[in-house]
Design an enzyme around this catalytic site. Sequence first.
Site, mmCIF file in Angstrom:
data_model
loop_
_atom_site.group_PDB
_atom_site.id
_atom_site.type_symbol
_atom_site.label_atom_id
_atom_site.label_comp_id
_atom_site.label_asym_id
_atom_site.label_seq_id
_atom_site.Cartn_x
_atom_site.Cartn_y
_atom_site.Cartn_z
ATOM 1 N N ASP A 62 -1.736 5.469 28.462
ATOM 2 C CA ASP A 62 -1.468 5.048 29.835
ATOM 3 C C ASP A 62 -1.555 6.250 30.771
ATOM 4 O O ASP A 62 -0.745 6.407 31.689
ATOM 5 C CB ASP A 62 -0.101 4.372 29.940
ATOM 6 C CG ASP A 62 0.085 3.609 31.256
ATOM 7 O OD1 ASP A 62 -0.929 3.201 31.854
ATOM 8 O OD2 ASP A 62 1.238 3.428 31.682
ATOM 9 N N GLY A 94 8.685 -0.712 34.828
ATOM 10 C CA GLY A 94 7.390 -1.009 34.239
ATOM 11 C C GLY A 94 7.461 -2.243 33.373
ATOM 12 O O GLY A 94 8.429 -2.998 33.415
ATOM 13 N N GLY A 95 6.429 -2.427 32.569
ATOM 14 C CA GLY A 95 6.343 -3.605 31.729
ATOM 15 C C GLY A 95 7.425 -3.689 30.672
ATOM 16 O O GLY A 95 7.915 -4.759 30.344
ATOM 17 N N MET A 96 7.827 -2.539 30.105
ATOM 18 C CA MET A 96 8.772 -2.562 29.001
ATOM 19 C C MET A 96 10.147 -2.016 29.376
ATOM 20 O O MET A 96 11.139 -2.359 28.760
ATOM 21 C CB MET A 96 8.208 -1.750 27.825
ATOM 22 C CG MET A 96 8.955 -1.966 26.548
ATOM 23 S SD MET A 96 8.117 -1.440 25.039
ATOM 24 C CE MET A 96 7.689 0.238 25.350
ATOM 25 N N GLY A 97 10.203 -1.160 30.400
ATOM 26 C CA GLY A 97 11.478 -0.547 30.695
ATOM 27 C C GLY A 97 11.683 -0.247 32.158
ATOM 28 O O GLY A 97 10.782 -0.385 32.980
ATOM 29 N N LYS A 143 15.669 5.935 30.730
ATOM 30 C CA LYS A 143 14.783 4.776 30.597
ATOM 31 C C LYS A 143 15.448 3.805 29.649
ATOM 32 O O LYS A 143 15.849 4.167 28.548
ATOM 33 C CB LYS A 143 13.413 5.181 30.062
ATOM 34 C CG LYS A 143 12.438 4.011 29.999
ATOM 35 C CD LYS A 143 11.024 4.468 29.655
ATOM 36 C CE LYS A 143 10.037 3.315 29.698
ATOM 37 N NZ LYS A 143 8.662 3.753 29.384
#
Length: 180
Positions: free
Chosen positions: A163, A37-40, A57
């Site tokens: 989300d 994803g965007g962060m991890g 994660k």
Amino acid sequence: PSEPETLPSAGSGDIHLGPLNVKGGPKYDLERLVACGGMGAIYKTHDITCERVVALKMLRQNPSEPLPPNSRKLFIDEAQITSQLEHPNIVPIHELGSDEAGNAFYTMKYIRGISLSEIITSLRQSGDPAIVEQYPLGRLLTIFQKTCDAVAFAHSKGIIHRDLKPGNIMIGDYVEVLVL
């Protein structure tokens, strides 16, 4: 694995499959990338100490796409907040830590199953009789109710998901519903 392999650049940086060293030596063995994803990035991982499969994660490290300066704090906040939400329909967090290089990670229950997004797509596109039989309206309503229970619990603790979408709702092999 005998030789760690480098993942293709999928937004996760130069994370290697194979042993993940924490203070004291290897604790996790990264088996494969599950999602990014965007962060991890999330990996199917073998917990060497407990001899079980977990999801790990890790805050992504990619110099060509640097994360905002507060990303580490947001990542840690996500793990801490989720770990405080003890509910049967919210994925449990096992550990929050960092590897020897200081990369933040957390582990959680590895869910064997299918996302609600995959179920909806299968029902819409193919009308696959096996999926239709496995997920009749009554079962879909139960999934919806359990999702609402998890969200209501989080809201009762002052937490908003931010989300919530079918891709973040997993249906396990035994029809357990877990909000990620």
